[in-house]
Write a protein that holds these residues in place. Structure first.
Motif, PDB file in Angstrom:
ATOM      1  N   VAL A  89      14.159   9.177 -30.068  1.00  0.00           N
ATOM      2  CA  VAL A  89      15.172   9.762 -30.943  1.00  0.00           C
ATOM      3  C   VAL A  89      15.970   8.690 -31.700  1.00  0.00           C
ATOM      4  N   PRO A  90      16.583   7.725 -30.999  1.00  0.00           N
ATOM      5  CA  PRO A  90      17.304   6.686 -31.762  1.00  0.00           C
ATOM      6  C   PRO A  90      16.386   5.872 -32.662  1.00  0.00           C
ATOM      7  N   LEU A  91      15.133   5.700 -32.225  1.00  0.00           N
ATOM      8  CA  LEU A  91      14.193   4.915 -33.025  1.00  0.00           C
ATOM      9  C   LEU A  91      13.901   5.622 -34.349  1.00  0.00           C
ATOM     10  N   PHE A  92      13.669   6.932 -34.290  1.00  0.00           N
ATOM     11  CA  PHE A  92      13.386   7.684 -35.510  1.00  0.00           C
ATOM     12  C   PHE A  92      14.596   7.721 -36.430  1.00  0.00           C
ATOM     13  N   ILE A  93      15.773   7.945 -35.835  1.00  0.00           N
ATOM     14  CA  ILE A  93      16.981   7.984 -36.658  1.00  0.00           C
ATOM     15  C   ILE A  93      17.123   6.665 -37.405  1.00  0.00           C
ATOM     16  N   SER A  94      16.933   5.582 -36.681  1.00  0.00           N
ATOM     17  CA  SER A  94      17.056   4.266 -37.304  1.00  0.00           C
ATOM     18  C   SER A  94      15.978   4.056 -38.374  1.00  0.00           C
ATOM     19  N   ALA A  95      14.754   4.507 -38.087  1.00  0.00           N
ATOM     20  CA  ALA A  95      13.664   4.322 -39.058  1.00  0.00           C
ATOM     21  C   ALA A  95      13.965   5.070 -40.355  1.00  0.00           C
ATOM     22  N   PHE A  96      14.514   6.286 -40.225  1.00  0.00           N
ATOM     23  CA  PHE A  96      14.826   7.048 -41.438  1.00  0.00           C
ATOM     24  C   PHE A  96      15.952   6.381 -42.218  1.00  0.00           C
ATOM     25  N   ARG A  97      16.935   5.838 -41.508  1.00  0.00           N
ATOM     26  CA  ARG A  97      18.026   5.156 -42.202  1.00  0.00           C
ATOM     27  C   ARG A  97      17.489   3.929 -42.945  1.00  0.00           C
TER      28      ARG A  97
END
Ligand code: ADP
Ligand code: MG
Lengths: 274, 272
Positions: free
Chosen positions: B206-214
């Motif tokens: 979850v944090p990885l995807f959020i960061s990737a989208f940012r």
């Protein structure tokens, strides 16, 4: 060089509410100036920066860059070539997996012929002192080095203005020094106009002029000494004045006569020792 | 240097093969694969194998390293051999075991088929061993460009590969950091059964995807501010250019193909 007139910007947020980020900004930046913009978070600094190379367009008012109106579609690519942007996170603005390939990205986009690109890349890397890293992979460099690559990537487009939006916010003190030195050098040696957004007072001290923004307005501006000695006004704008300026202001309030613009520790020490 | 890029299996060097234009290498690999399917006699297989070994030799890659790239397909190779051995129709029975029998023809076919597979993989791995991913991307873009008219997004594909190459190490670092942080807070990524482990991974993703989208969002803005507007009117710093060695390589691979074609159909043609 840059002329901002009655610039307003209204965002529509995710819930459909309107957020006014700029409420009629007026700002003229002559060619060759090094101007620092400071202000508390949410003051509209980034929004203003994004207007300068047409990443955002005015809700009302005008933003004129080198005689070109950002609101006119046909000026878009000229403006983006004239005004380079450097952002906060060095990782998220490097496109290619090899330093020189990344620096070449801008000139490639605007169709500069291949052999000329090579020359531009070499000059840009030399200007930021990163020539020896031309063939390196960016993810192995330090934060300060990455940010200098980002600056080189902008330089390769041969811009007249570089806008840096908190370029040192994610760097260590060493990296911060590297960036400030590089930017100052570009301003002095190449005459590139610099718009430098920062949180750090010491960095803003290097500028010709400091502009204080708060809640979408420019509160006041002036030379670094003028701005940082206005302790009360800075505080009202949500900023902390330098310690020396605060002490000087307190001393003055208790009736001690001091020259007006004291902002660094050295200046304070000097007058107190007299 | 380029070797800093750990992605892919690129093995830096300055051999004849390394210096070839990436397009030459890609096309030559395709031609070689076609040539493999021309082969039927053992002589042609010997020639193909010899050619592949010669190319590996010229590229100065460690032979063992190249052979190791065969490992992932070994199961398929053995299966191919087995199936052909036992099921291909044939006259000369070599031996029988219960209801299974191995014929001379079946054995030959099996060996040839598995040889085909191995040669195919061996030759294409020389391509990836001698070409950096970035240069390979340039080559693919250039070769796909003529197909733009029929809707192949050549530039877009290449751009995506470029960005992926750039961000995979960054995201790996980030994964590592998040994993360490969560391990410090008591998360466990290494025990339990597969399902349990997959479940434990969720708070990591979850944090990885959020960061990737940012990151993607910020990168898009940075690209736009550097005048990115798609492939139209874009130039390249290193334009790809065919040189003498590329023509030599093309000559060689065409000669090989012609030889194999002759070995297969030549005698029939002469008989006419
Ligand atoms: N994309 C956006 N959508 C909605 N509101 C935004 C957006 N970007 C910024 N804002 C709002 O605009 C104001 C100014 O933001 P910003 O220009 O980022 O300020 P600063 O850079 O000085 O911190 C803030 O109140 C912020 O919440
Ligand atoms: Mg900001």
């Amino acid at each position: 060089m840059i002329s901002v007139k009655e610039l307003k910007h209204i965002y529509t947020d995710a819930d459909g509410h309107e957020v006014s980020a700029l409420n009629g900004i007026n700002l003229d930046i002559p060619a060759g100036e090094f101007i620092a913009i400071i202000g508390a978070n949410g003051g509209g600094k980034s929004t203003l920066a994004r207007h300068l190379n047409a990443l955002l367009l005015p809700t009302s008012g005008k933003c004129i860059v080198d005689g070109l109106d950002t609101a006119e579609e046909k000026n878009l690519w000229d403006i983006r070539q004239h005004v380079g942007m450097v952002f906060q996170n060095p990782d998220n603005q490097i496109v290619a997996a090899i330093v020189e390939e990344d620096v070449a990205f801008g000139p490639e986009n605007v169709g500069v012929p291949g052999p000329e690109i090579k020359g531009r890349v070499d000059r840009a890397l030399a200007a930021v002192g990163m020539s020896e890293y031309a063939k390196h992979a960016p993810h192995l460099l330090s934060g300060g080095q990455k940010q200098r690559i980002a600056i080189a990537g902008v330089l390769a487009l041969e811009p007249r203005v570089i806008v840096l939006d908190e370029p040192t916010a994610m760097l260590d003190p060493q990296g911060r020094k590297e960036i400030v030195r590089t930017v100052k050098q570009l301003n002095k040696e190449k005459g590139i106009t610099i718009v430098y957004i920062t949180h750090y007072m010491t960095e803003a001290l290097e500028a010709d002029r400091v502009v204080v923004m708060e809640k979408g307005n420019i509160r006041f501006s002036g030379t670094p000494h003028e701005v940082f000695s206005r302790v009360d006004e800075l505080e009202k704008a949500g900023l902390e004045a330098p310690l020396a300026a605060k002490i000087a202001s307190e001393l003055r309030k208790s009736g001690i006569k001091l020259p007006k613009e004291i902002i660094t520790d050295e200046e304070l020490a000097e007058v107190l020792c007299r | 240097m380029l070797s800093d890029i750990t992605l892919g299996q690129y093995f830096p060097g300055n051999s004849f093969i390394h210096r070839l234009d990436p397009r030459t290498k890609i096309l030559a690999t395709l031609i070689y694969i076609i040539a493999i399917f021309f082969a039927d006699s053992f002589l042609s297989y010997a020639i193909l194998t010899g050619f592949a070994l010669a190319v590996i030799l010229i590229s100065r890659l460690p032979l063992l390293m190249v052979l190791k790239s065969l490992k992932p397909i070994m199961i398929i190779v053995v299966l191919t051999l087995g199936i052909h051995m036992f099921t291909a129709p044939g006259e000369t029975v070599l031996f029988t075991w219960k209801f299974l029998s191995v014929t001379q023809e079946g054995l030959e076919l099996g060996v040839k088929m598995s040889l085909r597979l191995m040669l195919l993989l061996l030759f294409s791995s020389v391509l990836t061993f001698t070409t950096s991913p970035i240069v390979l991307t340039d080559g693919i873009e250039s070769l796909l460009r003529p197909f733009k008219k029929i809707g192949v997004p050549a530039h877009e594909l290449a751009m995506m590969m470029t960005i992926a190459l750039r961000f995979i190490p960054t995201l790996l670092e980030e994964t590592d950091r998040i994993m360490k942080a969560q391990t410090a807070r008591g998360a466990d990524f290494s025990s339990g059964n597969l399902l349990q482990r997959a479940k434990n991974m969720l708070p990591l993703l979850v944090p990885l995807f959020i960061s990737a989208f940012r990151r993607a969002d910020e990168l898009a803005v940075a690209m736009e501010s550097r005048c990115y507007r798609g492939g139209e009117g874009r130039t390249r710093m290193h334009e790809l250019l065919y040189k003498g060695i590329d023509y030599a390589a093309f000559g060689t691979i065409f000669a090989l193909t012609a030889l194999l074609a002759f070995l297969r159909w030549g005698t029939a043609l002469c008989a006419l």
